[in-house]
Design an enzyme around this catalytic site. Structure first.
Site, mmCIF file in Angstrom:
data_model
loop_
_atom_site.group_PDB
_atom_site.id
_atom_site.type_symbol
_atom_site.label_atom_id
_atom_site.label_comp_id
_atom_site.label_asym_id
_atom_site.label_seq_id
_atom_site.Cartn_x
_atom_site.Cartn_y
_atom_site.Cartn_z
ATOM 1 N N ASP A 196 0.845 -1.186 0.000
ATOM 2 C CA ASP A 196 0.000 0.000 0.000
ATOM 3 C C ASP A 196 0.889 1.247 0.000
ATOM 4 O OD1 ASP A 196 -2.187 1.636 0.268
ATOM 5 O OD2 ASP A 196 -2.954 0.635 2.053
ATOM 6 N N ASP A 197 0.577 2.174 -0.880
ATOM 7 C CA ASP A 197 1.290 3.464 -0.874
ATOM 8 C C ASP A 197 2.807 3.338 -1.088
ATOM 9 O OD1 ASP A 197 -0.983 4.887 -0.551
ATOM 10 O OD2 ASP A 197 -0.621 5.514 1.507
ATOM 11 N N CYS A 248 -7.362 3.609 -2.403
ATOM 12 C CA CYS A 248 -7.422 2.264 -1.851
ATOM 13 C C CYS A 248 -8.506 1.390 -2.461
ATOM 14 C CB CYS A 248 -7.636 2.348 -0.347
ATOM 15 S SG CYS A 248 -6.404 3.373 0.475
ATOM 16 N N LYS A 251 -5.342 -5.798 4.458
ATOM 17 C CA LYS A 251 -6.350 -4.741 4.280
ATOM 18 C C LYS A 251 -7.370 -5.129 3.217
ATOM 19 C CE LYS A 251 -6.322 -0.082 2.319
ATOM 20 N NZ LYS A 251 -5.516 1.145 2.225
ATOM 21 N N HIS A 265 -10.935 -3.299 2.612
ATOM 22 C CA HIS A 265 -11.401 -1.990 2.109
ATOM 23 C C HIS A 265 -12.329 -2.079 0.895
ATOM 24 C CE1 HIS A 265 -10.209 2.527 2.480
ATOM 25 N NE2 HIS A 265 -11.501 2.285 2.675
ATOM 26 N N SER A 303 -8.400 0.666 5.914
ATOM 27 C CA SER A 303 -7.033 1.124 6.177
ATOM 28 C C SER A 303 -6.760 1.167 7.680
ATOM 29 C CB SER A 303 -6.815 2.532 5.615
ATOM 30 O OG SER A 303 -6.839 2.495 4.219
ATOM 31 N N HIS A 340 1.609 2.298 4.009
ATOM 32 C CA HIS A 340 0.591 3.271 4.400
ATOM 33 C C HIS A 340 0.853 3.735 5.832
ATOM 34 C CE1 HIS A 340 -3.421 4.931 5.006
ATOM 35 N NE2 HIS A 340 -3.784 4.594 3.782
#
Ligand code: NAG
Ligand code: NAG
Ligand code: NAG
Length: 292
Positions: free
Chosen positions: A37-38, A77, A130, A132, A155, A244
């Site tokens: 993530d990210d 996301c 995660k 989401h 998240s 994240h």
């Protein structure tokens, strides 16, 4: 939920652990998709020489195939996850925005997920990390093709914890019993303590972010071993909390190392451990993807 970066994605690596031997040619391969993530392009040493924290990922890149022009369907996301799991853009699958803690909807129930397709083909399917894509009713991963789920429904900045981790600005721990001690901060979620689920059950609330990485590795290892013991091919979707915010690196990063760098190392070590587990199943059985 806040995604400061990345509308163009970087996929990074795929490694087919050598081709199957001829007699195994009809065996179904296992699939693992690790979604970071990210994560940024330069976060991997394979892409950016100055980055020294990702030896396992760099090795994967060196041994495998790098897809350097592979794009995420969205910068956020829920839409990027909806597309990854359905193969359809948000304008088609209906997920164009992030779901909130208060959302009652999720990935539309008429959409088919990759997990459903693979389960139909005899795969054991697991989602760890995660989600989401909706956390009420039949939006839970257990109803979207996954036999097993372990993780946070959205998240990990979307609820308070007693181990808030690193963020800018930092968020306070969960409010204790009395409302008087409550710290109200509009950029932190304090209403609902972050839950950790196994299948449909909340097993920890608030989540201890300091031990989350370890629990993900344990859950993934157990899932892979169980599938392998039952002689079923498996699909594991491992949606990491890294990179994240908040970054939940265990006790203070050592001098001279940034928190971000320490968190990168932690993510890289996790990938290294998953790779070790699949190596122990034997070469040529598992296709491992790492993407962001
Ligand atoms: C699901 O329903 C929505 C709304 O009717 C539609 O736009 C979408 O294309 C449908 N998805 C599939 C896979 O049929
Ligand atoms: C979760 O579901 C899987 C698949 O049904 C099952 O094997 C496992 O025992 C369940 N785990 C827990 C803790 O309920
Ligand atoms: C969270 O987990 C860490 C690492 O396992 C442990 O040292 C710490 O005591 C835990 N904190 C809480 C609040 O449970």
């Amino acid at each position: 939920m806040r995604t400061p970066f990345s509308w163009v994605m970087l996929v990074v690596v795929a490694a087919l652990m050598k081709l199957p031997a001829p007699q195994a040619a009809y065996e179904q391969p296992n699939f693992i998709v690790i979604l970071a993530d990210d994560v940024g392009w330069g976060d991997l040493g394979a892409n950016w020489a100055e980055t020294k924290e990702t030896p396992h990922l760099d090795e994967l890149a060196a041994e495998g195939t790098r897809f350097v022009d592979f794009h995420s369907a969205a910068s956020t996301c829920s839409p990027s996850r909806a597309s990854l799991l359905t193969g359809r853009l948000g304008v088609r699958n209906g997920v164009t925005h992030n779901f909130a803690v208060t959302s009652v909807g999720g990935l539309p129930l008429n959409e088919t997920t990759l997990a459903e397709v693979l389960r139909g083909a005899g795969y054991s399917t697991g989602a760890i990390g995660k989600w989401h894509l909706g956390h009420h009713g039949h939006h839970h991963p257990i109803f979207r093709g996954f036999d097993y789920y372990f993780g946070i429904p959205y998240s990990h900045d979307m609820g308070c914890t007693d181990t808030p981790g690193y963020n800018l600005p930092p968020c306070p721990p969960c409010p204790q019993h009395s409302m008087a001690t409550r710290v109200v901060r509009k950029d932190c979620y304090t209403e609902v303590a972050l839950p950790l689920l196994e299948n449909l059950t909340i097993i920890q609330q608030p989540v201890n972010l300091s031990s989350l990485t370890e629990r993900y590795v344990e859950a993934a290892t157990q899932f892979i071993q169980q599938a392998s013991n039952s002689r079923r091919p498996f699909f594991l979707y491992l949606a990491l909390a890294h990179m994240h915010v908040p970054l939940g690196v265990p006790p203070p990063p050592t001098m001279g190392r940034s928190i971000y760098g320490a968190s990168l190392s932690e993510m890289d070590a996790l990938v290294g451990r998953i790779k070790q587990v699949i190596d122990s199943l034997g070469k040529g059985k598992t296709l491992l993807w790492f993407t962001g």
